[in-house]
Design a protein around this motif. Structure first.
Motif, PDB file in Angstrom:
ATOM      1  N   ASP A 176       0.806  -1.223   0.000  1.00 53.96           N
ATOM      2  CA  ASP A 176       0.000   0.000   0.000  1.00 53.96           C
ATOM      3  C   ASP A 176       0.842   1.277   0.000  1.00 53.96           C
ATOM      4  O   ASP A 176       0.302   2.371   0.089  1.00 53.96           O
ATOM      5  N   ALA A 177       2.155   1.155  -0.135  1.00 52.94           N
ATOM      6  CA  ALA A 177       3.013   2.338  -0.121  1.00 52.94           C
ATOM      7  C   ALA A 177       2.835   3.157  -1.396  1.00 52.94           C
ATOM      8  O   ALA A 177       2.731   4.381  -1.343  1.00 52.94           O
ATOM      9  N   PHE A 178       2.802   2.473  -2.540  1.00 50.08           N
ATOM     10  CA  PHE A 178       2.702   3.134  -3.838  1.00 50.08           C
ATOM     11  C   PHE A 178       1.819   2.308  -4.763  1.00 50.08           C
ATOM     12  O   PHE A 178       1.741   1.090  -4.618  1.00 50.08           O
ATOM     13  N   VAL A 179       1.216   2.974  -5.732  1.00 51.22           N
ATOM     14  CA  VAL A 179       0.479   2.266  -6.773  1.00 51.22           C
ATOM     15  C   VAL A 179       1.451   1.379  -7.535  1.00 51.22           C
ATOM     16  O   VAL A 179       1.143   0.255  -7.909  1.00 51.22           O
ATOM     17  N   GLY A 180       2.636   1.899  -7.749  1.00 50.77           N
ATOM     18  CA  GLY A 180       3.693   1.150  -8.412  1.00 50.77           C
ATOM     19  C   GLY A 180       5.041   1.705  -8.008  1.00 50.77           C
ATOM     20  O   GLY A 180       5.164   2.882  -7.660  1.00 50.77           O
ATOM     21  N   ALA A 181       6.047   0.854  -8.034  1.00 50.01           N
ATOM     22  CA  ALA A 181       7.427   1.257  -7.754  1.00 50.01           C
ATOM     23  C   ALA A 181       8.290   0.640  -8.849  1.00 50.01           C
ATOM     24  O   ALA A 181       8.406  -0.581  -8.937  1.00 50.01           O
ATOM     25  N   VAL A 182       8.837   1.484  -9.704  1.00 52.12           N
ATOM     26  CA  VAL A 182       9.574   1.044 -10.889  1.00 52.12           C
ATOM     27  C   VAL A 182      10.846   1.877 -11.033  1.00 52.12           C
ATOM     28  O   VAL A 182      11.029   2.890 -10.358  1.00 52.12           O
ATOM     29  N   ASP A 183      11.701   1.463 -11.930  1.00 55.02           N
ATOM     30  CA  ASP A 183      12.938   2.198 -12.178  1.00 55.02           C
ATOM     31  C   ASP A 183      12.777   3.282 -13.249  1.00 55.02           C
ATOM     32  O   ASP A 183      13.559   4.231 -13.280  1.00 55.02           O
ATOM     33  N   TYR A 184      11.791   3.122 -14.116  1.00 54.34           N
ATOM     34  CA  TYR A 184      11.588   4.033 -15.235  1.00 54.34           C
ATOM     35  C   TYR A 184      10.127   3.907 -15.645  1.00 54.34           C
ATOM     36  O   TYR A 184       9.544   2.820 -15.571  1.00 54.34           O
ATOM     37  N   LEU A 185       9.526   5.022 -16.071  1.00 51.85           N
ATOM     38  CA  LEU A 185       8.126   4.978 -16.464  1.00 51.85           C
ATOM     39  C   LEU A 185       7.878   6.014 -17.555  1.00 51.85           C
ATOM     40  O   LEU A 185       8.427   7.121 -17.503  1.00 51.85           O
ATOM     41  N   GLU A 186       7.058   5.660 -18.534  1.00 52.13           N
ATOM     42  CA  GLU A 186       6.616   6.604 -19.550  1.00 52.13           C
ATOM     43  C   GLU A 186       5.133   6.847 -19.346  1.00 52.13           C
ATOM     44  O   GLU A 186       4.363   5.898 -19.179  1.00 52.13           O
ATOM     45  N   ILE A 187       4.737   8.124 -19.332  1.00 52.46           N
ATOM     46  CA  ILE A 187       3.339   8.488 -19.135  1.00 52.46           C
ATOM     47  C   ILE A 187       2.922   9.509 -20.191  1.00 52.46           C
ATOM     48  O   ILE A 187       3.771  10.144 -20.822  1.00 52.46           O
ATOM     49  N   SER A 188       1.624   9.672 -20.339  1.00 56.86           N
ATOM     50  CA  SER A 188       1.056  10.746 -21.143  1.00 56.86           C
ATOM     51  C   SER A 188       0.203  11.596 -20.218  1.00 56.86           C
ATOM     52  O   SER A 188      -0.551  11.066 -19.402  1.00 56.86           O
ATOM     53  N   ALA A 189       0.348  12.895 -20.314  1.00 59.71           N
ATOM     54  CA  ALA A 189      -0.435  13.830 -19.501  1.00 59.71           C
ATOM     55  C   ALA A 189      -0.418  15.180 -20.196  1.00 59.71           C
ATOM     56  O   ALA A 189       0.572  15.532 -20.842  1.00 59.71           O
ATOM     57  N   GLY A 190      -1.499  15.912 -20.065  1.00 61.97           N
ATOM     58  CA  GLY A 190      -1.558  17.229 -20.689  1.00 61.97           C
ATOM     59  C   GLY A 190      -1.354  17.189 -22.187  1.00 61.97           C
ATOM     60  O   GLY A 190      -0.860  18.149 -22.778  1.00 61.97           O
ATOM     61  N   GLY A 191      -1.678  16.072 -22.811  1.00 63.35           N
ATOM     62  CA  GLY A 191      -1.524  15.949 -24.260  1.00 63.35           C
ATOM     63  C   GLY A 191      -0.105  15.701 -24.725  1.00 63.35           C
ATOM     64  O   GLY A 191       0.171  15.756 -25.924  1.00 63.35           O
ATOM     65  N   ARG A 192       0.813  15.430 -23.803  1.00 60.00           N
ATOM     66  CA  ARG A 192       2.225  15.211 -24.171  1.00 60.00           C
ATOM     67  C   ARG A 192       2.750  13.937 -23.527  1.00 60.00           C
ATOM     68  O   ARG A 192       2.133  13.383 -22.624  1.00 60.00           O
ATOM     69  N   SER A 193       3.907  13.492 -23.975  1.00 65.63           N
ATOM     70  CA  SER A 193       4.561  12.296 -23.445  1.00 65.63           C
ATOM     71  C   SER A 193       5.701  12.703 -22.521  1.00 65.63           C
ATOM     72  O   SER A 193       6.405  13.696 -22.776  1.00 65.63           O
ATOM     73  N   PHE A 194       5.890  11.906 -21.473  1.00 63.29           N
ATOM     74  CA  PHE A 194       6.930  12.175 -20.484  1.00 63.29           C
ATOM     75  C   PHE A 194       7.642  10.878 -20.129  1.00 63.29           C
ATOM     76  O   PHE A 194       7.005   9.844 -19.919  1.00 63.29           O
ATOM     77  N   CYS A 195       8.956  10.934 -20.038  1.00 60.16           N
ATOM     78  CA  CYS A 195       9.772   9.825 -19.568  1.00 60.16           C
ATOM     79  C   CYS A 195      10.239  10.188 -18.163  1.00 60.16           C
ATOM     80  O   CYS A 195      10.823  11.265 -17.959  1.00 60.16           O
ATOM     81  N   LEU A 196       9.955   9.308 -17.200  1.00 63.56           N
ATOM     82  CA  LEU A 196      10.264   9.574 -15.801  1.00 63.56           C
ATOM     83  C   LEU A 196      11.383   8.654 -15.330  1.00 63.56           C
ATOM     84  O   LEU A 196      11.279   7.431 -15.440  1.00 63.56           O
ATOM     85  N   SER A 197      12.422   9.251 -14.790  1.00 64.97           N
ATOM     86  CA  SER A 197      13.562   8.505 -14.275  1.00 64.97           C
ATOM     87  C   SER A 197      14.157   9.293 -13.116  1.00 64.97           C
ATOM     88  O   SER A 197      14.076  10.525 -13.093  1.00 64.97           O
ATOM     89  N   HIS A 198      14.742   8.594 -12.169  1.00 64.88           N
ATOM     90  CA  HIS A 198      15.443   9.327 -11.118  1.00 64.88           C
ATOM     91  C   HIS A 198      16.645  10.062 -11.714  1.00 64.88           C
ATOM     92  O   HIS A 198      16.953  11.187 -11.331  1.00 64.88           O
ATOM     93  N   TYR A 199      17.288   9.426 -12.665  1.00 62.94           N
ATOM     94  CA  TYR A 199      18.527   9.954 -13.231  1.00 62.94           C
ATOM     95  C   TYR A 199      18.269  10.737 -14.520  1.00 62.94           C
ATOM     96  O   TYR A 199      17.505  10.290 -15.379  1.00 62.94           O
ATOM     97  N   PRO A 200      18.927  11.883 -14.707  1.00 61.72           N
ATOM     98  CA  PRO A 200      18.784  12.605 -15.968  1.00 61.72           C
ATOM     99  C   PRO A 200      19.429  11.811 -17.106  1.00 61.72           C
ATOM    100  O   PRO A 200      20.444  11.146 -16.910  1.00 61.72           O
TER     101      PRO A 200
END
Length: 185
Positions: free
Chosen positions: A92-116
């Motif tokens: 119940d800590a998080f919906v998901g816990a991953v190393d990298y995730l791609e999402i769509s929001a606000g009509g655009r695509s985003f790649c999420l990572s801790h590291y640049p």
């Protein structure tokens, strides 16, 4: 329902508070302020992505208390190099816990990572499609900067943004704020 992002909270980590000269007199004030800043911006029905380094402590009781104090329960952890505590893996800590995730929001695509990253999926989609709206943004934390690189990236047309607390007034940022920063709204 909004989408918010943050990184590098380092709750409970006194050495981080001191090294990065965070403006609180004690780690207790630091932790309370960062959780309050999340709750002031992110509602229960919003989505919160924490892009790593929630806490480097192994104190599951304290980590559980911070998680319980965050109003938003629709939250994701994009693991960072300090996210090893067992409490961060609780179902119940998080919906998901991953190393990298791609999402769509606000009509655009985003790649999420801790590291640049210097290159990411769809970072050069414009050149392939000639559609600037096809490019994805790289959102990250890790570097504990004050955000100067965000402005430099925007000037250079690089769609990479540091969502870390040190670069964003110790608060989460919304997808709309990121898009607005790049002149997309």
């Amino acid at each position: 329902m909004g989408v918010y992002l943050t990184a590098d909270l380092h709750l409970g980590e006194e050495k981080v508070r001191l090294r990065w000269e965070r403006p609180w007199a004690s780690i207790e004030e630091h932790d309370a302020a960062l959780v309050a800043n999340i709750n002031a911006r992110v509602g229960a029905d919003d989505t919160l992505y924490i892009l790593g380094d929630f806490s480097g402590l192994a104190d599951d009781t304290r980590i559980r208390a911070w998680l319980d104090a965050i109003v938003c329960k629709n939250r994701w952890l994009i693991r960072g190099n300090h996210d090893d505590a067992a409490a961060l893996c609780a179902p119940d800590a998080f919906v998901g816990a991953v190393d990298y995730l791609e999402i769509s929001a606000g009509g655009r695509s985003f790649c999420l990572s801790h590291y640049p990253m210097l290159d990411w999926n769809k970072s050069d989609a414009y050149y392939a499609t000639h559609d600037p709206g096809a490019e994805a943004f790289m959102l990250h934390g890790h570097i504990h900067s004050r955000g100067r690189e965000n402005a430099a990236n925007a000037r250079a047309g690089i769609l990479r943004y540091n969502v870390g607390v040190d670069a964003n007034g110790y608060c989460p940022v919304s997808i709309e704020e990121v898009l607005g920063f790049f002149g997309e709204l």
